[in-house]
Design an enzyme around this catalytic site. Structure first.
Site, mmCIF file in Angstrom:
data_model
loop_
_atom_site.group_PDB
_atom_site.id
_atom_site.type_symbol
_atom_site.label_atom_id
_atom_site.label_comp_id
_atom_site.label_asym_id
_atom_site.label_seq_id
_atom_site.Cartn_x
_atom_site.Cartn_y
_atom_site.Cartn_z
ATOM 1 N N ASN A 76 0.871 -1.169 0.000
ATOM 2 C CA ASN A 76 0.000 0.000 0.000
ATOM 3 C C ASN A 76 0.910 1.223 0.000
ATOM 4 O OD1 ASN A 76 -1.732 2.071 0.543
ATOM 5 N ND2 ASN A 76 -2.604 1.183 2.408
ATOM 6 N N LYS A 86 3.447 0.811 3.021
ATOM 7 C CA LYS A 86 3.040 -0.152 4.049
ATOM 8 C C LYS A 86 3.023 -1.523 3.401
ATOM 9 C CE LYS A 86 -0.305 2.814 6.187
ATOM 10 N NZ LYS A 86 -1.706 3.000 6.350
ATOM 11 N N ARG A 145 -2.742 -2.199 -3.263
ATOM 12 C CA ARG A 145 -3.916 -1.351 -3.073
ATOM 13 C C ARG A 145 -3.825 -0.225 -4.100
ATOM 14 N NH1 ARG A 145 -4.940 3.435 1.144
ATOM 15 N NH2 ARG A 145 -7.092 3.788 0.584
ATOM 16 N N HIS A 191 -12.655 3.545 0.283
ATOM 17 C CA HIS A 191 -12.647 2.608 1.422
ATOM 18 C C HIS A 191 -13.417 1.338 1.058
ATOM 19 C CE1 HIS A 191 -12.250 6.140 4.490
ATOM 20 N NE2 HIS A 191 -11.063 5.655 4.212
ATOM 21 N N LEU A 230 -14.617 4.841 10.253
ATOM 22 C CA LEU A 230 -14.243 6.111 10.882
ATOM 23 C C LEU A 230 -12.780 6.040 11.299
ATOM 24 C CD1 LEU A 230 -17.404 6.498 13.195
ATOM 25 C CD2 LEU A 230 -17.122 7.235 10.822
ATOM 26 N N GLY A 231 -11.927 6.644 10.500
ATOM 27 C CA GLY A 231 -10.500 6.665 10.821
ATOM 28 C C GLY A 231 -10.005 8.064 10.568
ATOM 29 N N ASN A 232 -8.792 8.191 10.040
ATOM 30 C CA ASN A 232 -8.350 9.522 9.654
ATOM 31 C C ASN A 232 -9.198 9.986 8.464
ATOM 32 O OD1 ASN A 232 -6.747 11.723 10.098
ATOM 33 N ND2 ASN A 232 -5.255 11.079 8.561
ATOM 34 N N ARG A 236 -10.090 16.593 6.426
ATOM 35 C CA ARG A 236 -10.972 16.890 5.280
ATOM 36 C C ARG A 236 -12.331 17.366 5.772
ATOM 37 N NH1 ARG A 236 -10.176 11.239 2.407
ATOM 38 N NH2 ARG A 236 -8.232 10.991 3.546
ATOM 39 N N ARG A 241 -8.275 11.075 19.525
ATOM 40 C CA ARG A 241 -7.858 10.784 20.915
ATOM 41 C C ARG A 241 -7.534 12.068 21.655
ATOM 42 N NH1 ARG A 241 -3.838 6.322 18.723
ATOM 43 N NH2 ARG A 241 -3.815 7.917 17.159
ATOM 44 N N GLY A 277 -13.710 4.181 14.885
ATOM 45 C CA GLY A 277 -14.837 3.246 15.014
ATOM 46 C C GLY A 277 -14.497 2.017 15.841
ATOM 47 N N GLU A 288 -8.122 -4.686 5.502
ATOM 48 C CA GLU A 288 -8.070 -4.509 4.050
ATOM 49 C C GLU A 288 -6.972 -5.378 3.438
ATOM 50 O OE1 GLU A 288 -8.842 0.028 3.260
ATOM 51 O OE2 GLU A 288 -8.181 -0.281 5.305
HETATM 52 P P1 AMP Z 1 -7.097 4.968 10.761
HETATM 53 O O1 AMP Z 1 -7.014 6.014 9.678
HETATM 54 O O2 AMP Z 1 -8.225 4.016 10.576
HETATM 55 O O3 AMP Z 1 -5.785 4.299 11.059
HETATM 56 O O4 AMP Z 1 -7.480 5.775 12.103
HETATM 57 C C1 AMP Z 1 -6.564 6.652 12.692
HETATM 58 C C2 AMP Z 1 -7.308 7.585 13.612
HETATM 59 O O5 AMP Z 1 -8.069 6.835 14.574
HETATM 60 C C3 AMP Z 1 -6.402 8.461 14.469
HETATM 61 O O6 AMP Z 1 -6.040 9.631 13.784
HETATM 62 C C4 AMP Z 1 -7.297 8.781 15.657
HETATM 63 O O7 AMP Z 1 -8.017 9.950 15.381
HETATM 64 C C5 AMP Z 1 -8.268 7.632 15.737
HETATM 65 N N1 AMP Z 1 -8.090 6.800 16.934
HETATM 66 C C6 AMP Z 1 -7.250 5.762 17.127
HETATM 67 N N2 AMP Z 1 -7.398 5.240 18.377
HETATM 68 C C7 AMP Z 1 -8.361 5.976 18.984
HETATM 69 C C8 AMP Z 1 -8.989 5.957 20.278
HETATM 70 N N3 AMP Z 1 -8.637 5.078 21.208
HETATM 71 N N4 AMP Z 1 -9.937 6.879 20.534
HETATM 72 C C9 AMP Z 1 -10.303 7.771 19.601
HETATM 73 N N5 AMP Z 1 -9.772 7.840 18.372
HETATM 74 C C10 AMP Z 1 -8.810 6.963 18.055
#
Ligand code: AMP
Length: 415
Positions: free
Chosen positions: A7, A14, A99, A189, A218-220, A250, A294, A343, A396
């Protein structure tokens, strides 16, 4: 088969090594053997490698480009230090899965990479100018290093959404713009939504056609997907990954007139506005503090920071709006599935999203929800809830590895 999953981002790479094959897929016995990330390619790169069951190894090494980064990865994979079972030389890597972010209307499923496919991915660069060139760098680096003898497969973020009907994917702008420039919703996604949809049906012991759910990645980056009879029928990201939910940096949905208004009021150029909406908005722009959920939760709790609180409220409200609209579109759903960094790991955010949705039959069990974090998978709704609420960690890479095997063996792709 040992599959190398790659990726590639603009300055990152990655990877995972996954051992999988058709019988292993059948029994869910495929295994991650190693994973890693190289960041800041182009300067002093930061490297984290981890063979399964061992502690991560970190180091900083100057790496010129993606080719040098992949070279470094492969040398580590086959080294005695990594000691990955069954992998001692390049010949022990049997296929590579990449990817690829944008496949437009051209790629509706994963494909074996050929010159024609590379040209097709290049044709999609206009639609994903940041992502597709980086993905292509990974493909070219792998071709140089492994030659054409080892099969490579492209797995597209957009392809799961290719089942969306016209009424979901067309924007209400002159139709000829779709004809002329293919301006439409593509969604992203897709591999994540597809994976959690697949896990959901496995956990529920149901068939694909019985899968009527809303998935929330729900991530970055953040997106929602309405899945009907196992297929994506609507999703929140659009022509690009900018539309929809509030994300780390975004904006998600805005009134398009804001762009012209900003040009007048702030004297900004179109490129600057693009950067503002993609890199300086979302959680970061609203809070003025951070793009990391966080930290926002900590700020709100420890310092009662008003902007942090408001930012979290806006984030959750946007997700609620999409849940409501997808429930209407699907004529009800059997489950909400949370995935992605937020999430999967934040009971607080899941709780705040589900609060007030009880009248829709969405009732969260707070103690089950509080326990569900750090890679756990399961249901978090009350017994009386008509709609199930699940947390399913996304994977993924596993799906990319499985698609790679299926393409190489010309087996039908079921999910
Ligand atoms: P991803 O893009 O799926 O890797 O998600 C990364 C994002 O997940 C980080 O920038 C955080 O905002 C959020 N995140 C990770 N762990 C936690 C947590 N324990 N509580 C709240 N948000 C989290």
């Amino acid at each position: 088969m040992n599959i190398l999953v790659l990726n590639c981002g603009s300055s990152s790479l990655k990877f995972q090594i996954i051992e999988t094959d058709l019988p292993l897929i059948e029994t869910d016995a495929d295994m991650q053997r190693a994973k890693g990330i190289i960041e800041r390619i182009g300067s002093q790169a930061l490297i984290t490698f981890e063979a399964s069951g061992k502690s991560p190894v970190k180091q900083a090494v100057p790496l010129r480009d993606h080719r040098a980064a992949l070279d470094f990865v492969v040398r580590w994979i086959i080294s005695p230090e990594a000691a990955i079972p069954g992998i001692r030389s390049l010949a022990d890597i049997h296929a590579i899965g990449h990817r690829v972010v944008h496949g437009a209307e051209k790629f509706t499923r994963s494909v074996i990479i050929s010159d024609e496919v590379i040209n097709g991915i290049e044709d999609c660069i206009d639609l994903a100018p940041l992502h597709n060139p980086a993905n292509l760098k990974g493909i070219h680096a792998a071709l140089e290093l492994f030659g054409t003898g080892i099969p490579q497969v492209a797995v597209f973020d957009t392809s799961f959404h290719s089942t969306m009907p016209e009424k979901s994917f067309l924007y209400a702008i002159p139709y000829q713009l779709y004809r002329r420039h293919k301006i439409r919703r593509y969604g992203f996604h897709g591999t994540s939504h597809r994976y959690v949809g697949y896990r959901y049906r496995q956990l529920m012991h149901i068939e694909r056609e019985q899968t009527n759910i809303i998935t929330l990645h729900l991530g970055n980056g953040c997106s929602a997907c309405a899945i009907k009879k196992g297929e994506s029928v609507d999703t929140s990201m659009g022509l690009t990954p900018l539309e929809g939910l509030v994300m780390g940096t975004r904006s998600g949905d805005i009134d398009p007139s804001i762009i012209e208004y900003l040009m007048h009021k702030e004297g900004m150029g179109i490129g600057e506005i693009d950067t503002l909406l993609n890199k300086q908005s979302g959680l970061l722009g609203l809070s003025g503090l951070t793009n990391d959920m966080r930290d926002l939760i900590d700020e709100e709790r420890e310092h009662q920071d008003r902007r942090a609180k408001l930012t979290i409220e806006i984030f959750c409200q946007r997700v609620k709006k999409y849940i409501g609209s997808y429930l209407a579109e699907l004529n009800g759903a059997d489950a909400l599935v949370f995935t992605g960094g937020i999430g999967e790991n934040s009971p607080t955010i899941r709780k705040r999203i589900c609060e007030g949705l009880e009248w829709l039959g969405i009732e969260m069990d707070e103690s089950l929800n509080a326990e569900m974090r750090a890679g756990k998978e399961g249901e978090v709704q009350k017994q009386s809830s008509r709609v199930k609420i699940l947390v399913i960690p996304t994977n993924e890479e596993l799906l990319i590895a499985r698609d790679t095997v299926r393409c190489v063996k010309d087996a039908p792709r079921r999910w």
